[in-house]
Design a protein around this motif. Structure first.
Motif, PDB file in Angstrom:
ATOM      1  N   SER A  16      31.017  21.924  -1.046  1.00  0.00           N
ATOM      2  CA  SER A  16      31.185  22.599   0.243  1.00  0.00           C
ATOM      3  C   SER A  16      31.487  21.593   1.343  1.00  0.00           C
ATOM      4  O   SER A  16      32.327  21.847   2.219  1.00  0.00           O
ATOM      5  N   TRP A  17      30.835  20.452   1.296  1.00  0.00           N
ATOM      6  CA  TRP A  17      31.072  19.406   2.284  1.00  0.00           C
ATOM      7  C   TRP A  17      32.505  18.877   2.167  1.00  0.00           C
ATOM      8  O   TRP A  17      33.186  18.689   3.180  1.00  0.00           O
ATOM      9  N   TRP A  20      34.955  21.387   3.551  1.00  0.00           N
ATOM     10  CA  TRP A  20      34.923  21.387   5.010  1.00  0.00           C
ATOM     11  C   TRP A  20      35.650  20.169   5.571  1.00  0.00           C
ATOM     12  O   TRP A  20      36.404  20.281   6.533  1.00  0.00           O
ATOM     13  N   GLU A  21      35.438  19.000   4.977  1.00  0.00           N
ATOM     14  CA  GLU A  21      36.114  17.795   5.453  1.00  0.00           C
ATOM     15  C   GLU A  21      37.626  17.874   5.266  1.00  0.00           C
ATOM     16  O   GLU A  21      38.382  17.364   6.091  1.00  0.00           O
ATOM     17  N   LYS A  24      38.374  22.083   7.304  1.00  0.00           N
ATOM     18  CA  LYS A  24      37.685  22.611   8.495  1.00  0.00           C
ATOM     19  C   LYS A  24      37.868  24.132   8.589  1.00  0.00           C
ATOM     20  O   LYS A  24      37.984  24.697   9.669  1.00  0.00           O
ATOM     21  N   GLU A  26      36.508  27.974   7.339  1.00  0.00           N
ATOM     22  CA  GLU A  26      35.522  28.848   6.714  1.00  0.00           C
ATOM     23  C   GLU A  26      36.163  29.660   5.597  1.00  0.00           C
ATOM     24  O   GLU A  26      35.532  29.945   4.576  1.00  0.00           O
ATOM     25  N   LEU A  29      36.155  27.838   2.311  1.00  0.00           N
ATOM     26  CA  LEU A  29      34.838  27.891   1.672  1.00  0.00           C
ATOM     27  C   LEU A  29      34.658  29.225   0.947  1.00  0.00           C
ATOM     28  O   LEU A  29      34.174  29.272  -0.183  1.00  0.00           O
TER      29      LEU A  29
END
Length: 174
Positions: A16-17, A20-21, A24, A26, A29
């Motif tokens: 998940s990290w 996101w990196e 960016k 949602e 995800l």
């Protein structure tokens, strides 16, 4: 199994990290979660039958080996900065297929190992390991993310499958 579950939760948190990196977003995800769970939804009606008809130990050896290769490949891609979002989408879908086959085989194999008289205690022990891994895995992943980076969680998860594979090779079911 508890060692591998710990690694799996670590990988999930680190993944998940990484998403996101990279994006960016949602939506990205959510897409990964959907790709990981869709095969379970689609294959569940047949996966139990596969676990009942074929050698469960062999199914588990195959699914755990594939999951290990996926984790190690992701670790390499992250470590070398070659990771792209399509890698994560593809690997999540493949891992979803693997999990759809693995879950019923794993549950049935618990009965094979413990005998039907003690299956309730064996399942309870398995669930306790899962809950402990759910609590500790993300916490350990957070520490790894901060100290050494996201690839470490994937490397650790990949290594955790060696324990499971060695256990499966060493044990004989009834």
């Amino acid at each position: 199994q508890a060692v591998s579950l710990l690694g799996t939760w670590m990988q999930s948190t680190a993944q998940s990290w990484v998403i996101w990196e990279l994006t960016k977003s949602e939506s990205s995800l959510g897409i990964v979660v959907m790709l990981n769970t869709l095969p379970l939804f689609l294959l569940a009606p047949w996966a139990g039958g596969i676990a009942d008809r074929f050698n469960r130990r062999f199914i588990l050896l195959a699914t755990q080996s594939i999951a290990m290769l996926l984790a190690l490949t992701m670790a390499y891609l992250i470590q070398t900065n070659l990771i792209q979002i399509w890698h994560i989408y593809t690997f999540s879908f493949i891992l979803g297929i693997v999990n759809a086959l693995d879950f019923p085989a794993q549950q049935a194999f618990i009965g094979d190992l413990s005998g039907m008289g003690q299956v309730r205690q064996a399942i309870t022990l398995n669930i306790m390991g899962l809950q402990l891994a759910r609590m500790l895995g993300p916490a350990i992943a957070g520490i790894l993310l901060k100290v050494v980076g996201s690839a470490a969680a994937f490397w650790v998860n990949g290594a955790s499958f060696f324990v499971v594979l060695l256990s499966l090779l060493a044990v004989r079911s009834q």
